[in-house]
Design an enzyme around this catalytic site. Sequence first.
Site, PDB file in Angstrom:
ATOM      1  N   VAL A   8     -10.955   3.200  -3.531  1.00 44.41           N
ATOM      2  CA  VAL A   8     -10.649   2.694  -4.873  1.00 44.41           C
ATOM      3  C   VAL A   8     -11.686   1.623  -5.205  1.00 44.41           C
ATOM      4  CG1 VAL A   8      -8.958   1.562  -6.345  1.00 44.41           C
ATOM      5  CG2 VAL A   8      -8.174   3.164  -4.579  1.00 44.41           C
ATOM      6  N   ASN A  12     -12.957  -3.047   2.391  1.00 43.41           N
ATOM      7  CA  ASN A  12     -13.937  -1.991   2.626  1.00 43.41           C
ATOM      8  C   ASN A  12     -14.946  -2.043   1.488  1.00 43.41           C
ATOM      9  OD1 ASN A  12     -12.615  -0.949   4.952  1.00 43.41           O
ATOM     10  ND2 ASN A  12     -11.126   0.072   3.631  1.00 43.41           N
ATOM     11  N   HIS A  66     -10.531  -5.170  -3.537  1.00 40.24           N
ATOM     12  CA  HIS A  66      -9.186  -5.437  -3.018  1.00 40.24           C
ATOM     13  C   HIS A  66      -9.271  -5.730  -1.526  1.00 40.24           C
ATOM     14  CE1 HIS A  66      -9.925  -1.117  -2.493  1.00 40.24           C
ATOM     15  NE2 HIS A  66      -9.164  -1.203  -1.410  1.00 40.24           N
ATOM     16  N   HIS A  83      -7.017  -5.706   2.165  1.00 41.43           N
ATOM     17  CA  HIS A  83      -5.854  -5.205   2.891  1.00 41.43           C
ATOM     18  C   HIS A  83      -5.320  -6.330   3.771  1.00 41.43           C
ATOM     19  CE1 HIS A  83      -6.853  -0.798   2.227  1.00 41.43           C
ATOM     20  NE2 HIS A  83      -8.022  -1.355   1.977  1.00 41.43           N
ATOM     21  N   GLN A 130     -14.211   2.772   1.491  1.00 41.72           N
ATOM     22  CA  GLN A 130     -13.618   2.388   0.209  1.00 41.72           C
ATOM     23  C   GLN A 130     -13.341   3.628  -0.627  1.00 41.72           C
ATOM     24  OE1 GLN A 130     -15.926  -0.422  -2.132  1.00 41.72           O
ATOM     25  NE2 GLN A 130     -14.225  -0.791  -3.557  1.00 41.72           N
ATOM     26  N   ASP A 135       0.851  -1.189   0.000  1.00 38.50           N
ATOM     27  CA  ASP A 135       0.000   0.000   0.000  1.00 38.50           C
ATOM     28  C   ASP A 135       0.894   1.250   0.000  1.00 38.50           C
ATOM     29  OD1 ASP A 135      -3.212   0.549   0.996  1.00 38.50           O
ATOM     30  OD2 ASP A 135      -1.797   2.220   1.106  1.00 38.50           O
TER      31      ASP A 135
END
Length: 112
Positions: free
Chosen positions: A94, A85, A98, A100, A92, A29
């Site tokens: 993006v 998220n 995805h 994390h 969220q 990240d």
Amino acid sequence: MSSIFDQIIEGKLPCDKVYEDEAIIAFHDIAPQAPVHILIVPKKRVQKLQDLDSKDMHILEDVVKVAQTLAKKFNILEGYRLLTNNGALAGQTVFHLHFHLIGGKQLGHQFG
Ligand code: AMP
């Protein structure tokens, strides 16, 4: 709609890559919240978890397997978090699915 992660998947934007196969890419990240903060990104264009089709649920299995591999590689087996998220209200930013992978320190209990 193409997101910043699509550009990374397509190789148009650089990333600090730690894993890639035909279905998944994972990279550090850009604004880490912990000593280990990796994003595990399925390549299939899905905006968020809620939009994941039942026929694509195998993606979750792939994500978990990659998370387990990376947790070992980055030495965070003692404790890590794997989270997504879903939607703006959840944080969220993006809109490409995805996860994390976060660890490397004592994580707090705060979720909100
Ligand atoms: P989320 O808020 O769950 O949508 O997470 C998006 C994450 O992507 C954030 O933690 C950002 O720091 C991270 N991020 C945004 N752009 C990049 C990038 N170009 N490379 C790596 N991480 C990024």
